[in-house]
Each structure stands twice: as C-alpha cells, then as structure tokens.
Motif scaffolding. Structure first.
Motif, PDB file in Angstrom:
ATOM      1  N   ARG A  76       0.705  -1.512   0.159  1.00 49.38           N
ATOM      2  CA  ARG A  76       0.102  -0.197   0.125  1.00 49.38           C
ATOM      3  C   ARG A  76       0.844   1.666  -0.081  1.00 49.38           C
ATOM      4  NH1 ARG A  76      -5.387   0.590   3.701  1.00 49.38           N
ATOM      5  NH2 ARG A  76      -6.389   2.547   2.439  1.00 49.38           N
ATOM      6  N   SER A  80       1.145   3.988  -2.645  1.00 47.82           N
ATOM      7  CA  SER A  80       0.589   4.986  -3.052  1.00 47.82           C
ATOM      8  C   SER A  80       1.789   6.252  -3.278  1.00 47.82           C
ATOM      9  CB  SER A  80       0.247   5.623  -1.339  1.00 47.82           C
ATOM     10  OG  SER A  80       1.914   5.293  -0.635  1.00 47.82           O
ATOM     11  N   SER A 200      -8.589   5.071  -4.256  1.00 47.42           N
ATOM     12  CA  SER A 200      -8.462   4.704  -2.626  1.00 47.42           C
ATOM     13  C   SER A 200      -7.406   3.875  -2.784  1.00 47.42           C
ATOM     14  CB  SER A 200      -9.530   4.620  -2.443  1.00 47.42           C
ATOM     15  OG  SER A 200      -9.320   3.761  -1.011  1.00 47.42           O
ATOM     16  N   VAL A 201      -5.504   3.670  -2.061  1.00 45.45           N
ATOM     17  CA  VAL A 201      -4.958   2.701  -2.226  1.00 45.45           C
ATOM     18  C   VAL A 201      -5.796   1.686  -0.847  1.00 45.45           C
ATOM     19  CG1 VAL A 201      -2.677   2.468  -1.812  1.00 45.45           C
ATOM     20  CG2 VAL A 201      -3.735   5.132  -2.138  1.00 45.45           C
ATOM     21  N   TYR A 202      -6.489   1.853  -0.898  1.00 45.20           N
ATOM     22  CA  TYR A 202      -7.288   0.620  -0.069  1.00 45.20           C
ATOM     23  C   TYR A 202      -7.815  -0.802  -0.708  1.00 45.20           C
ATOM     24  CZ  TYR A 202      -9.964  -2.477   3.112  1.00 45.20           C
ATOM     25  OH  TYR A 202     -10.453  -3.870   3.913  1.00 45.20           O
ATOM     26  N   VAL A 269      -5.397   2.679  -8.438  1.00 41.32           N
ATOM     27  CA  VAL A 269      -6.245   3.424  -7.694  1.00 41.32           C
ATOM     28  C   VAL A 269      -7.283   3.980  -7.508  1.00 41.32           C
ATOM     29  CG1 VAL A 269      -4.377   3.045  -6.725  1.00 41.32           C
ATOM     30  CG2 VAL A 269      -5.089   5.223  -8.011  1.00 41.32           C
ATOM     31  N   ASP A 310      -3.144   8.865   2.122  1.00 41.00           N
ATOM     32  CA  ASP A 310      -3.505   8.120   2.702  1.00 41.00           C
ATOM     33  C   ASP A 310      -3.509   7.505   3.496  1.00 41.00           C
ATOM     34  OD1 ASP A 310      -4.328   4.813   1.452  1.00 41.00           O
ATOM     35  OD2 ASP A 310      -2.334   4.080   1.950  1.00 41.00           O
ATOM     36  N   ARG A 314      -6.099   5.859   6.493  1.00 45.21           N
ATOM     37  CA  ARG A 314      -6.110   4.510   6.830  1.00 45.21           C
ATOM     38  C   ARG A 314      -5.251   4.842   8.945  1.00 45.21           C
ATOM     39  NH1 ARG A 314      -0.826   2.135   7.977  1.00 45.21           N
ATOM     40  NH2 ARG A 314       0.703   3.468   6.258  1.00 45.21           N
ATOM     41  N   ASP A 321     -11.722   3.396   7.202  1.00 50.36           N
ATOM     42  CA  ASP A 321     -10.298   3.911   6.173  1.00 50.36           C
ATOM     43  C   ASP A 321     -11.151   4.715   5.572  1.00 50.36           C
ATOM     44  OD1 ASP A 321      -8.622   3.376   4.114  1.00 50.36           O
ATOM     45  OD2 ASP A 321      -7.838   2.295   5.184  1.00 50.36           O
ATOM     46  N   ALA A 324      -8.509   8.279  -0.154  1.00 53.93           N
ATOM     47  CA  ALA A 324      -7.087   8.923   0.200  1.00 53.93           C
ATOM     48  C   ALA A 324      -7.811   9.969  -1.634  1.00 53.93           C
ATOM     49  CB  ALA A 324      -6.077   8.553  -0.708  1.00 53.93           C
TER      50      ALA A 324
END
Length: 347
Positions: A76, A80, A200-202, A269, A310, A314, A321, A324
C-alpha cells in the motif's frame, strides 16, 4: 568587453544557483520518500518500530510481522508513492506542453476517460469478466480519450489553447457518461464504482505495484529526455521550431507519456484528483523553470502527497479507512480556486 564578461558571469552565477537549488530540492525530497517507504509500514492500528519493519523486509525477523508488513502495509505504501509520482509527473508534462498552469490529467479529460471506461466495465461487464481486467479497461479509456482530444484539436498542428479547451469539453462529456452509467447500475455495483471514483489505495497488492512500476521505469527516462524540447517550447512554437525542435512530434510523444502515467495510475487506485495540479506548481517554486528538474520534483512531491493522504485516511479515523481521494480533493479544490483567482487578477 568587460561589460560582456560581467553579464556572462552574472548569468552563469544565476544558472548555477538555480541548478544547485533544484539539486538540493531533489535530494531532500528523495530522502523524504525513502523515509516514507520505511515509516509508512510502521504506522497503523498496531504501531511497529522502523527497525522491526526493516528487519521484516530483509527477512531477519521470525516472521511474526510478515503478514502485516509485507502483505498489508508495504504494498500500500509503495503503491501510494508510485501512483503519486506518476500523477505528479503527468501533470507537470501537461502543464509544460499546454503552457497552462491549470492543466492536469483530471482537468483536460484523461482521468475522465479512464473513469468512464472503468465504470462501464464494472457496471456492464463486471459479472461476465474478471475484475483483474479493470486496469486494462481504464488505461484503454485514457488512451482513447486522449486520441479523441488530440484529433479534435488538430488543425495543421496542435496548439496548446485548442488542446485545453477541447480537453475540458471532453472531460465534461466523460463525467456525464460516468454518472449516467452509475444511475443505471445496480445498487451494489454503483457503490463499488463510486469508491473507485473517489480514489483509494485500500486493498493494494503486489500485483498493483507490479502493474505500475514498469510503466514508471520506462516512461520517466523518456520524459526526462524529451523535457529538453519543453524548455524551447516555452518560448513559443515558432522559436522552438527555429531551434531545431520537432514541435509536433515531441508534443505528441510527451502527451503519450502523460497519458500512460495517468492512465496506469488511475487504473490501480481510481481517480485521485488534483495531484497532477498541485505538485507541478510547488515544483516550479522549488526547482525553477528547467523542465527536467520540474518533472523530477513533481514526481517526488506527488509521491509524498498521495502517501500523506493515504496515511491520514488509514490512521486518523480508525477503525474507518477513508479514501485518499477525499483528502487530495480537500486540498486540491481550494488550491484550484486560488489559482483561478490569482490568474484572474493577473489578467
């Protein structure tokens, strides 16, 4: 003769100071990126020491932190940083080619093209095809949209003003198409697509890192080599052509670099807005007007910007969460308004 020597001496001194300032900015930002790569996996619901993270990465621990560090956090963090670097450099290239401080991948439609293709895939084909094909559709959408923009802007060559105006129009069209497909989609599909649109980088994985890393490794050196022509194009197309620059060919190559960087970043992302707008502006303050230095500083700033967004998303709202993209938009939208106000006053 003495006056000529003195003038040259002053110019050489100024040039040396500018290059030194740019080199210092690149060095400091590179160190910060390296620190982020180590500190990022340390932070979360369970805080680890940077030493534990390094030992885990090097395989020196007994394996107690392998899943948290190597599977959840490190991909992650790296993703990012890579995505931010791609978007920052993409925006810097666009602003250099178009010679407009408000240009960025999301403003002129490149991101919109990736978004409409991705949402179309999720809404219409998500049940029939593997979700692993989503990045390919997003990149194809970005490339197709950029080709349409370039074709519509062509009239005995492409001028920056036509490119940006048509890009803004295409961006509005792709935005409308995206919303139309969201409205027609089932509820669960629309929710999934909307999270992707927020950015999102989730759920980042090593596969995502390996998707964008080769693109950056290949495109960045090419963009830096082509940046020399941007220094000449800044004085106008006629003067650049007089200096031997193949303006249209280099402009097309640079736009392709920008599209590929933005397209692959968005594909893994989602639509992280305003990164390509903010990073180049700060980069010019730190590195001057030499585009090679601006591109590098923009990439490093973009990496730090997405990483910071990010990290806040988080860690600051646990157990939630937050995407970003919420934070990049929260910073970028006021910054965009500031630029509009500033340019209005200057004109």
């Amino acid at each position: 003769m003495k006056e000529t020597i003195m003038v040259r001496s002053k110019k050489d001194t100024v040039s040396f100071l500018i290059e030194r300032k740019a080199a210092l900015a690149i060095a400091v930002l590179a160190v910060l990126v390296l620190l982020a790569a180590v500190a990022g996996p340390s932070l979360g619901s369970d805080i680890l020491s940077p030493l534990e993270v390094l030992r885990t990465i090097l395989g020196l621990n007994a394996g107690e932190h392998d899943f948290v560090v190597l599977t959840l956090r490190l991909p992650r963090v790296l993703l990012s940083l890579l995505v931010g670097a791609a978007l920052g450099m993409s925006g810097a290239i666009l602003q250099g080619v178009i010679r407009n401080p408000l240009a960025s991948p999301d403003v002129i439609g490149i991101t919109g093209g990736a978004a409409v293709a991705a949402v179309g895939f999720v809404s219409l084909l998500g049940g029939a095809l593997s979700i692993k094909l989503l990045p390919a559709f997003a990149v194809a959408g970005a490339i197709t949209t950029s080709m349409v923009i370039y074709a519509l802007a062509w009239k005995e060559g492409v001028t920056p003003i036509r490119l940006v105006l048509i890009g803004i129009g295409i961006s509005a069209i792709t935005g409308a198409g995206t919303m139309f497909m969201l409205i027609l989609s089932p509820f669960y599909t629309a929710g999934q697509a909307y999270i992707w649109l927020t950015g999102s980088v989730y759920g980042a994985s090593w596969a995502d890192v390996y998707t964008i890393l080769p693109v950056i490794v290949l495109i960045v050196p090419l963009a830096l080599w082509l940046a020399r022509s941007l220094n000449a194009q800044a004085f106008g197309d006629d003067l650049a052509a007089g200096l031997g620059v193949a303006v249209q060919r280099h402009r097309l190559a640079l736009l392709l670099c920008s599209v590929l960087l933005a397209g692959f970043a968005v594909s893994v992302v989602g639509t992280l807005g305003f990164v390509g707008l903010i990073a180049p502006h700060i980069a010019r303050k730190l590195a001057g007007r030499m585009f090679g230095s601006v591109l590098l500083v923009s990439a490093l700033l973009g990496a730090l910007l997405v990483f910071s967004a990010d990290l806040i998303g988080r860690t600051a709202f646990l157990p939630l969460d937050v995407p970003a993209g919420v934070f990049t938009a929260g910073v970028g939208a006021p910054f965009f308004l500031y630029l509009l106000f500033k340019n209005r006053n200057q004109n």
